[in-house]
Design an enzyme around this catalytic site. Structure first.
Site, PDB file in Angstrom:
ATOM      1  N   SER A  43       0.826  -1.203   0.000  1.00  0.00           N
ATOM      2  CA  SER A  43       0.000   0.000   0.000  1.00  0.00           C
ATOM      3  C   SER A  43       0.862   1.255   0.000  1.00  0.00           C
ATOM      4  CB  SER A  43      -0.949  -0.039   1.203  1.00  0.00           C
ATOM      5  OG  SER A  43      -1.911   0.979   1.138  1.00  0.00           O
ATOM      6  N   ASP A  65      -9.343  -3.020  -5.678  1.00  0.00           N
ATOM      7  CA  ASP A  65      -9.204  -4.013  -4.602  1.00  0.00           C
ATOM      8  C   ASP A  65      -9.995  -3.632  -3.357  1.00  0.00           C
ATOM      9  OD1 ASP A  65      -7.764  -1.979  -3.375  1.00  0.00           O
ATOM     10  OD2 ASP A  65      -5.823  -2.979  -3.481  1.00  0.00           O
ATOM     11  N   HIS A 106      -7.704  -5.270  -0.323  1.00  0.00           N
ATOM     12  CA  HIS A 106      -6.468  -4.498  -0.224  1.00  0.00           C
ATOM     13  C   HIS A 106      -5.592  -4.920   0.953  1.00  0.00           C
ATOM     14  CE1 HIS A 106      -3.880  -1.024  -0.779  1.00  0.00           C
ATOM     15  NE2 HIS A 106      -4.036  -0.702   0.494  1.00  0.00           N
TER      16      HIS A 106
END
Length: 653
Positions: A282, A526, A577
């Site tokens: 991320s 996602d 995610h």
């Protein structure tokens, strides 16, 4: 707790035959007659069991509702919640009927059995194939997986010393009991972007900083478990946690984060004789991309440093072009997670931590603004078009912020990404505008000369469309991310009518139609990061020479979101995610790269990212130059030409 243990687990402790025998249900006597139950009666029994299960859920839901009601009542001094926070679980269970506890155990056991999979199984399988620890591994986590703990010793901070104010139950308690104190600790100084006077919050270190967010909510723990089966331990696997609230420049200024990361990598290579594998998730991917530029700079490492020390970069769900939800977060303190709450939850949230407060908190964290979208209209589209628009789509994704017809002169027309960023900065305090412009850029560099010039401008280092990959021809990049989960792509807004609010606009949660869910327009991604941000640089952008002059090899492996309906975290095939960190196939891919078997991985596309990427209006450099020349010449020849007496001549095509 002994009675609690007996209530939940049954008679405990001793494993002697007598104690085991005593804990068993008595067996029926020999020769006891067996009576068959008719189907009709069996159905009635099942119906009773179903009703009992529903009663359990209703009862627990009611109990939870009482706790929530107490939580919000505390904000109006109806009750003192400190007593609830210290509630003894044993005394609570003593007043819950034994039947409900028994049913709760049954339901929990069955659901756990339905989704249980061995966390070590992936590593054990690869171990049996001869894969073992080779490259040292360093993990750079994202926002949710980096805990922040207090090290302040001022009087107001002593009660929180070495307690997590982000990423633990201590955070929950502080937020409920001492919201004002929690905000003072978690918010940075508006003008310096550093700790306020008397506050000292720092990123927790070690595996404990990233394995769990709060007890029971795992983040990196499954990856750590599988790495351990190949022979990894704290001597050859590390986490490089950071204070995600800070801008990258202040990460180095205050914490010397990039200097310590460089030293960590160099030590790992010297002690193992193998280059490192870097795993980022991320926002951690953006931080690592900044690090590559920082260490490339003269005096920090030099242009050959990455090639010398880094074997591979595993980019997991990296929001390389930003997370679109970051813009509404700092514009109005909202996102899908708040817009889609029910009316009761919205009321409670607003009473407890309103939009104005949330907006202020987000803006005082320059790290959050790192995730504002990059690439402008060339990536995200204009008022009539976007590269990821679907056939027959009524509203183009290109208008990022939309407004329904309104008589208000305060509302602008529909806004593209570029216009939305401008609107945000125009309607923000000077301190926030300066923080964004001093640290980040959001455009596109169209020539190699522009890209090279940006190598000395730290504001460009977070944007892969304005700066290049390191000059490391032996580096390999693996892009692993999930697809197929509805993700925020654009929004409908309306004028904020609350006279007490300092905000101009708010998400129009009254609008639900087609792909619009309470003012949020959903697209591909996602669940947190849209597909274009996860995939464009990997599928297309880093194949353009100006962004990858050394020819670094890129591999893409997309994973479809196929959640297990019995698991709240999606199970071993999720593409979410965060939950993807526990996905079996992702763990397999990571272990192969760490064990030196990355060459076995082939590209795996399951989305339309390649088709979308071809529609993005960023081209090869020579095509860009030709296009600019054509536009320039076209504008010259299309101008009205004046004769000797000043009369217009005929336009030349």
């Amino acid at each position: 707790m002994s009675s609690l243990r007996r209530r939940i687990l049954g008679p405990s402790g001793d494993s002697t035959p007598d104690s085991i025998e005593a804990s068993r249900d008595p067996s029926p006597a020999k020769g006891e007659p067996v009576t068959l139950i008719p189907d009709s009666q069996l159905k009635r029994l099942k119906s009773k069991k179903s009703k009992r299960r529903q009663g359990l859920i209703f009862g627990l839901g009611g109990l939870f509702g009482l706790v929530v009601a107490a939580f919000f009542a505390n904000q109006h001094d109806v009750i003192n919640l400190e007593g609830v926070v210290d509630l003894n679980l044993e005394s609570l269970l003593d007043v819950i009927p034994a039947g409900i506890i028994r049913d709760a155990k049954d339901i929990t056991r069955h659901e756990r059995e339905a989704v249980n999979y061995d966390s070590f199984s992936v590593g054990l399988h690869l171990q049996s194939q001869g894969v073992k620890a080779l490259h040292p591994v360093i993990m750079i986590p994202g926002v949710i997986s980096t805990g922040l703990e207090s090290w302040g010793t001022e009087e107001a901070s002593r009660q929180y010393f070495r307690k997590r104010l982000w990423g633990s139950w201590s955070m929950m308690r502080a937020l409920v009991v001492d919201k004002k104190g929690w905000k003072r600790h978690i918010m940075l100084d508006k003008f310096t972007g550093l700790d306020p006077t008397g506050v000292k919050l720092r990123a927790a270190q070690g595996f404990d900083a990233a394995d769990f967010f709060i007890t029971g909510y795992w983040i990196w723990s499954k990856i750590l478990e599988n790495l351990a089966t190949l022979g990894y331990d704290p001597t050859n696997a590390f986490t490089a946690a950071y204070d995600w609230r800070l801008s990258c420049a202040n990460l180095e200024h205050r914490d010397h984060y990039f200097s310590r990361l460089r030293s960590h990598i160099e030590t790992a290579v010297e002690t193992s004789d193998h280059k490192v594998v870097l795993i980022s998730h991320s926002m951690g991917s953006q931080v690592l991309f900044y690090f590559f530029h920082w260490v490339d700079a003269s005096g920090h490492g030099g242009p050959g440093w990455v090639d010398k020390y880094v074997d591979s970069w595993i980019n997991v769900s990296g929001c390389m072009l930003g997370a679109l939800k970051g813009l509404p977060a700092v514009l109005s303190g909202e996102m899908k997670d708040t817009a889609q709450l029910n009316a009761f939850a919205v009321y409670g949230l607003e009473k407890f931590l309103g939009k104005d407060e949330r907006c202020e908190i987000f803006r005082t964290m320059p790290g959050v603004s790192m995730m504002l979208p990059k690439g402008g209209n060339e990536v995200w589209g204009n008022k009539t078009w976007a590269p990821d628009d679907l056939p027959g789509q009524n509203i183009s994704y290109g208008t990022f912020i939309n407004f329904r017809e309104s008589n208000s002169i305060q509302l602008p027309s529909n806004l593209t990404i570029e216009e939305s960023l401008s609107y945000l900065l125009e309607h923000s305090d000077t301190w926030y505008k300066d923080a964004v412009l001093d640290n980040y850029s959001h455009g596109v560099a169209h020539t190699s000369a522009e890209v090279e010039a940006n190598e000395v401008d730290h504001r460009k280092w977070i944007n892969p469309l304005e700066s290049r990959l390191p000059l490391a021809p032996n580096l390999r990049i693996y892009c692993f991310y999930g697809v197929g989960k509805a993700t925020e792509r654009s929004y409908f807004y309306r004028e904020e009518t609350d006279p007490l609010s300092s905000l101009n606009v708010t998400i129009d949660t009254s609008l639900t139609a087609g792909t619009i869910d309470r003012g949020v327009i959903l697209g591909e991604g996602d669940g947190t990061v849209p597909l274009l941000s996860n995939g464009y640089m990997c599928a297309r952008g880093w194949h353009l020479k100006r962004f990858n002059p050394a020819g670094v090899k890129i591999k893409v492996y997309e994973m479809p979101h196929e959640p297990d309906r019995f698991s709240p975290r999606g199970g071993p095939n999720t593409g979410d995610h965060v939950d993807i960190l526990g996905r079996s196939s992702l763990n397999d891919l990571i272990l192969r790269v760490a064990g030196g078997k990355g060459d076995q991985i082939e590209d795996n596309y399951v989305s339309n990212i390649r088709e979308y990427s071809e529609k993005v209006r960023i081209y090869e450099e020579e095509d860009t130059i030709k296009s600019e020349m054509r536009d320039h010449l076209g504008s010259l020849f299309s101008r009205p030409r004046r004769g000797v007496h000043g009369h217009e001549s005929v336009d030349i095509d």
